[in-house]
Design a protein around this motif. Structure first.
Motif, PDB file in Angstrom:
ATOM      1  N   THR A  88       0.819  -1.221   0.000  1.00 48.05           N
ATOM      2  CA  THR A  88       0.000   0.000   0.000  1.00 48.05           C
ATOM      3  C   THR A  88       0.852   1.270   0.000  1.00 48.05           C
ATOM      4  O   THR A  88       0.335   2.351  -0.284  1.00 48.05           O
ATOM      5  CB  THR A  88      -0.946   0.037   1.213  1.00 48.05           C
ATOM      6  N   ASP A  89       2.141   1.126   0.325  1.00 48.11           N
ATOM      7  CA  ASP A  89       3.003   2.312   0.310  1.00 48.11           C
ATOM      8  C   ASP A  89       3.282   2.800  -1.104  1.00 48.11           C
ATOM      9  O   ASP A  89       3.725   3.927  -1.306  1.00 48.11           O
ATOM     10  CB  ASP A  89       4.333   1.989   1.010  1.00 48.11           C
ATOM     11  N   LYS A  90       3.000   1.948  -2.097  1.00 47.81           N
ATOM     12  CA  LYS A  90       3.381   2.298  -3.473  1.00 47.81           C
ATOM     13  C   LYS A  90       2.345   3.128  -4.218  1.00 47.81           C
ATOM     14  O   LYS A  90       2.642   3.667  -5.284  1.00 47.81           O
ATOM     15  CB  LYS A  90       3.641   1.012  -4.275  1.00 47.81           C
ATOM     16  N   VAL A  91       1.128   3.176  -3.710  1.00 44.76           N
ATOM     17  CA  VAL A  91       0.064   3.879  -4.430  1.00 44.76           C
ATOM     18  C   VAL A  91      -0.783   4.733  -3.484  1.00 44.76           C
ATOM     19  O   VAL A  91      -0.848   4.441  -2.285  1.00 44.76           O
ATOM     20  CB  VAL A  91      -0.880   2.878  -5.165  1.00 44.76           C
ATOM     21  N   PRO A  92      -1.462   5.751  -4.018  1.00 45.30           N
ATOM     22  CA  PRO A  92      -2.292   6.588  -3.140  1.00 45.30           C
ATOM     23  C   PRO A  92      -3.427   5.769  -2.523  1.00 45.30           C
ATOM     24  O   PRO A  92      -3.944   4.844  -3.168  1.00 45.30           O
ATOM     25  CB  PRO A  92      -2.862   7.659  -4.089  1.00 45.30           C
ATOM     26  N   PRO A  93      -3.820   6.115  -1.288  1.00 43.29           N
ATOM     27  CA  PRO A  93      -4.884   5.362  -0.610  1.00 43.29           C
ATOM     28  C   PRO A  93      -6.166   5.245  -1.426  1.00 43.29           C
ATOM     29  O   PRO A  93      -6.839   4.208  -1.391  1.00 43.29           O
ATOM     30  CB  PRO A  93      -5.122   6.171   0.667  1.00 43.29           C
ATOM     31  N   ALA A  94      -6.493   6.294  -2.184  1.00 43.90           N
ATOM     32  CA  ALA A  94      -7.739   6.246  -2.964  1.00 43.90           C
ATOM     33  C   ALA A  94      -7.659   5.151  -4.032  1.00 43.90           C
ATOM     34  O   ALA A  94      -8.656   4.473  -4.325  1.00 43.90           O
ATOM     35  CB  ALA A  94      -8.005   7.593  -3.616  1.00 43.90           C
ATOM     36  N   THR A  95      -6.490   4.960  -4.606  1.00 44.46           N
ATOM     37  CA  THR A  95      -6.300   3.914  -5.621  1.00 44.46           C
ATOM     38  C   THR A  95      -6.443   2.542  -4.968  1.00 44.46           C
ATOM     39  O   THR A  95      -7.077   1.635  -5.514  1.00 44.46           O
ATOM     40  CB  THR A  95      -4.896   4.045  -6.267  1.00 44.46           C
ATOM     41  N   VAL A  96      -5.833   2.402  -3.789  1.00 42.79           N
ATOM     42  CA  VAL A  96      -5.934   1.138  -3.048  1.00 42.79           C
ATOM     43  C   VAL A  96      -7.411   0.803  -2.815  1.00 42.79           C
ATOM     44  O   VAL A  96      -7.871  -0.303  -3.109  1.00 42.79           O
ATOM     45  CB  VAL A  96      -5.189   1.231  -1.687  1.00 42.79           C
ATOM     46  N   GLN A  97      -8.158   1.782  -2.303  1.00 46.10           N
ATOM     47  CA  GLN A  97      -9.579   1.542  -1.980  1.00 46.10           C
ATOM     48  C   GLN A  97     -10.379   1.204  -3.231  1.00 46.10           C
ATOM     49  O   GLN A  97     -11.233   0.312  -3.217  1.00 46.10           O
ATOM     50  CB  GLN A  97     -10.179   2.758  -1.253  1.00 46.10           C
ATOM     51  N   ALA A  98     -10.093   1.892  -4.327  1.00 44.79           N
ATOM     52  CA  ALA A  98     -10.823   1.629  -5.584  1.00 44.79           C
ATOM     53  C   ALA A  98     -10.520   0.217  -6.081  1.00 44.79           C
ATOM     54  O   ALA A  98     -11.426  -0.510  -6.519  1.00 44.79           O
ATOM     55  CB  ALA A  98     -10.440   2.662  -6.635  1.00 44.79           C
ATOM     56  N   ASN A  99      -9.249  -0.186  -5.999  1.00 42.92           N
ATOM     57  CA  ASN A  99      -8.875  -1.529  -6.470  1.00 42.92           C
ATOM     58  C   ASN A  99      -9.481  -2.620  -5.583  1.00 42.92           C
ATOM     59  O   ASN A  99      -9.899  -3.669  -6.073  1.00 42.92           O
ATOM     60  CB  ASN A  99      -7.354  -1.667  -6.539  1.00 42.92           C
ATOM     61  N   ILE A 100      -9.513  -2.368  -4.283  1.00 47.18           N
ATOM     62  CA  ILE A 100     -10.120  -3.345  -3.367  1.00 47.18           C
ATOM     63  C   ILE A 100     -11.609  -3.480  -3.676  1.00 47.18           C
ATOM     64  O   ILE A 100     -12.142  -4.596  -3.796  1.00 47.18           O
ATOM     65  CB  ILE A 100      -9.916  -2.943  -1.887  1.00 47.18           C
ATOM     66  N   ALA A 101     -12.279  -2.345  -3.844  1.00 50.03           N
ATOM     67  CA  ALA A 101     -13.724  -2.379  -4.122  1.00 50.03           C
ATOM     68  C   ALA A 101     -13.991  -3.149  -5.421  1.00 50.03           C
ATOM     69  O   ALA A 101     -14.909  -3.982  -5.485  1.00 50.03           O
ATOM     70  CB  ALA A 101     -14.263  -0.955  -4.218  1.00 50.03           C
ATOM     71  N   ALA A 102     -13.168  -2.899  -6.434  1.00 52.60           N
ATOM     72  CA  ALA A 102     -13.356  -3.585  -7.724  1.00 52.60           C
ATOM     73  C   ALA A 102     -13.114  -5.088  -7.571  1.00 52.60           C
ATOM     74  O   ALA A 102     -13.853  -5.914  -8.132  1.00 52.60           O
ATOM     75  CB  ALA A 102     -12.405  -2.996  -8.764  1.00 52.60           C
ATOM     76  N   PHE A 103     -12.113  -5.445  -6.785  1.00 56.45           N
ATOM     77  CA  PHE A 103     -11.809  -6.873  -6.592  1.00 56.45           C
ATOM     78  C   PHE A 103     -12.946  -7.577  -5.840  1.00 56.45           C
ATOM     79  O   PHE A 103     -13.386  -8.665  -6.220  1.00 56.45           O
ATOM     80  CB  PHE A 103     -10.477  -7.052  -5.850  1.00 56.45           C
ATOM     81  N   MET A 104     -13.420  -6.927  -4.777  1.00 53.41           N
ATOM     82  CA  MET A 104     -14.495  -7.529  -3.972  1.00 53.41           C
ATOM     83  C   MET A 104     -15.750  -7.719  -4.822  1.00 53.41           C
ATOM     84  O   MET A 104     -16.480  -8.701  -4.671  1.00 53.41           O
ATOM     85  CB  MET A 104     -14.801  -6.675  -2.742  1.00 53.41           C
ATOM     86  N   LYS A 105     -15.971  -6.774  -5.732  1.00 54.43           N
ATOM     87  CA  LYS A 105     -17.137  -6.867  -6.619  1.00 54.43           C
ATOM     88  C   LYS A 105     -16.978  -8.069  -7.564  1.00 54.43           C
ATOM     89  O   LYS A 105     -17.935  -8.810  -7.807  1.00 54.43           O
ATOM     90  CB  LYS A 105     -17.236  -5.560  -7.420  1.00 54.43           C
ATOM     91  N   ARG A 106     -15.763  -8.273  -8.066  1.00 55.18           N
ATOM     92  CA  ARG A 106     -15.523  -9.382  -8.985  1.00 55.18           C
ATOM     93  C   ARG A 106     -15.788 -10.746  -8.350  1.00 55.18           C
ATOM     94  O   ARG A 106     -16.233 -11.687  -8.998  1.00 55.18           O
ATOM     95  CB  ARG A 106     -14.058  -9.364  -9.485  1.00 55.18           C
ATOM     96  N   ILE A 107     -15.493 -10.868  -7.045  1.00 52.98           N
ATOM     97  CA  ILE A 107     -15.613 -12.185  -6.412  1.00 52.98           C
ATOM     98  C   ILE A 107     -16.909 -12.347  -5.611  1.00 52.98           C
ATOM     99  O   ILE A 107     -17.181 -13.413  -5.078  1.00 52.98           O
ATOM    100  CB  ILE A 107     -14.388 -12.501  -5.505  1.00 52.98           C
ATOM    101  N   ALA A 108     -17.699 -11.281  -5.566  1.00 53.31           N
ATOM    102  CA  ALA A 108     -18.871 -11.258  -4.669  1.00 53.31           C
ATOM    103  C   ALA A 108     -19.832 -12.424  -4.895  1.00 53.31           C
ATOM    104  O   ALA A 108     -20.402 -12.961  -3.934  1.00 53.31           O
ATOM    105  CB  ALA A 108     -19.609  -9.927  -4.819  1.00 53.31           C
ATOM    106  N   ALA A 109     -20.019 -12.829  -6.136  1.00 56.21           N
ATOM    107  CA  ALA A 109     -21.036 -13.841  -6.450  1.00 56.21           C
ATOM    108  C   ALA A 109     -20.774 -15.185  -5.770  1.00 56.21           C
ATOM    109  O   ALA A 109     -21.693 -15.974  -5.587  1.00 56.21           O
ATOM    110  CB  ALA A 109     -21.097 -14.036  -7.959  1.00 56.21           C
ATOM    111  N   TRP A 110     -19.542 -15.451  -5.395  1.00 60.18           N
ATOM    112  CA  TRP A 110     -19.211 -16.773  -4.834  1.00 60.18           C
ATOM    113  C   TRP A 110     -19.429 -16.867  -3.336  1.00 60.18           C
ATOM    114  O   TRP A 110     -19.250 -17.931  -2.745  1.00 60.18           O
ATOM    115  CB  TRP A 110     -17.746 -17.136  -5.129  1.00 60.18           C
ATOM    116  N   PHE A 111     -19.767 -15.763  -2.710  1.00 61.78           N
ATOM    117  CA  PHE A 111     -19.832 -15.779  -1.244  1.00 61.78           C
ATOM    118  C   PHE A 111     -21.147 -15.212  -0.726  1.00 61.78           C
ATOM    119  O   PHE A 111     -21.625 -14.200  -1.229  1.00 61.78           O
ATOM    120  CB  PHE A 111     -18.686 -14.948  -0.650  1.00 61.78           C
ATOM    121  N   GLU A 112     -21.674 -15.883   0.301  1.00 59.52           N
ATOM    122  CA  GLU A 112     -22.831 -15.333   0.999  1.00 59.52           C
ATOM    123  C   GLU A 112     -22.378 -14.083   1.750  1.00 59.52           C
ATOM    124  O   GLU A 112     -23.024 -13.062   1.743  1.00 59.52           O
ATOM    125  CB  GLU A 112     -23.322 -16.359   2.003  1.00 59.52           C
TER     126      GLU A 112
END
Ligand SMILES: Nc1nc2c(ncn2[C@@H]2O[C@H](COP(=O)(O)OP(=O)(O)OP(=O)(O)O)[C@@H](O)[C@H]2O)c(=O)[nH]1
Ligand SMILES: [Mg+2]
Length: 246
Positions: free
Chosen positions: A160-184
């Motif tokens: 996380t030291d390599k990128v701005p916090p907003a980028t980190v949060q955006a990438n996490i949100a996008a990743f969680m969205k991609r995998i959301a269908a597999w989890f209750e």
């Protein structure tokens, strides 16, 4: 009076698992060569170069414990480290770099797959994802594999030291969205930086919580928890209930 956040940070620091010893135990080429199953294990997995070995060192508080390299595909064996004489950290070879493996396919070391699927004392996997990247197919595919095989895991977004916090949060949100269908319930996710130490308390807190649960299950009341082996529950712990489409 401390501000609320500062107070919470001090409290979590006081209760954090204290690492009094961290030693290399062995390197195993496959599951059969792994040591006895007497101690709980916490393993690091993720794409080559995502920062698995660095994170292990950061948690252990010892820079040279696991070997780190800017060259991807550096860790080639199942490297096992004994912590506080009572639990283990396991540094696994990464996926996505095996020579001859098709690019962008989550093909990984057969020994790693066997370890993740069949190691009875594997309590939790830290699945590492680089926080500076938008969701990569190879990681999405790998998380699907973990879910399909019932491997208990949490996600850890690294560097996380390599990128701005907003980028980190955006990438996490996008990743969680991609995998959301597999989890209750979506898997827990954390952020970390091996450079700054960010995330250390949270991740050690996760380990401590699991160790406490294991201790409670085994009905032990050790006088000196550092010197007594922990009796494992008969079956390995599972992650949250999965709502799988297959
Ligand atoms: N800036 C920054 N660099 C990091 C961080 N963690 C790891 N690195 C760097 O990333 C490179 C790879 O780190 P490793 O810890 O060896 O990665 P790995 O996942 O174990 O890699 P393999 O063993 O090849 O699968 C090294 O050059 C590290 O110094 C971090 O949090 N921040
Ligand atoms: Mg490594």
């Amino acid at each position: 009076m401390f501000p609320r956040d500062e107070f919470a940070a001090i409290i979590s620091f006081l209760f954090i698992v204290h690492i009094s010893s961290a030693i290399f135990h062995c390197s195993a080429p496959n599951l059969d060569a792994c040591p006895d199953e007497s101690l709980p294990e916490f393993a690091f997995i993720g794409r080559s170069n995502v920062g698995k070995s660095s994170l292990l060192n950061m948690l252990a508080g010892e820079h040279g414990l696991a070997r780190v390299s800017p060259k991807p595909g550096f860790t080639k064996l199942i490297n096992i480290f004994k912590m506080n004489k009572t639990w283990r950290l396991v540094d696994l070879p990464g996926y996505g770099f095996a020579q001859g493996a098709k690019k962008d396919t989550a093909k990984f070391n057969k020994a790693v797959a066997q370890y993740l699927k069949h190691r009875p004392n594997l309590c939790l996997v830290f699945a590492l994802i680089e926080s500076g990247l938008t969701p990569q197919e190879i990681d999405v595919e790998f998380i699907e594999w973990l879910a399909r095989n019932g491997v208990p895991f949490v996600l850890v977004f690294t560097k996380t030291d390599k990128v701005p916090p907003a980028t980190v949060q955006a990438n996490i949100a996008a990743f969680m969205k991609r995998i959301a269908a597999w989890f209750e319930k979506p898997p827990a996710n954390f952020t970390c930086s091996a450079e700054t130490g960010h995330g250390r308390q949270d991740l050690l807190g996760v380990i401590e919580e699991m160790m406490t649960a294991i201790q409670a299950e085994s009905n032990q009341t050790p006088e000196d928890p550092e010197n007594l082996p922990v009796k494992l529950p008969p079956t390995r712990k599972r992650g949250p209930d999965l709502n799988r489409p297959w």
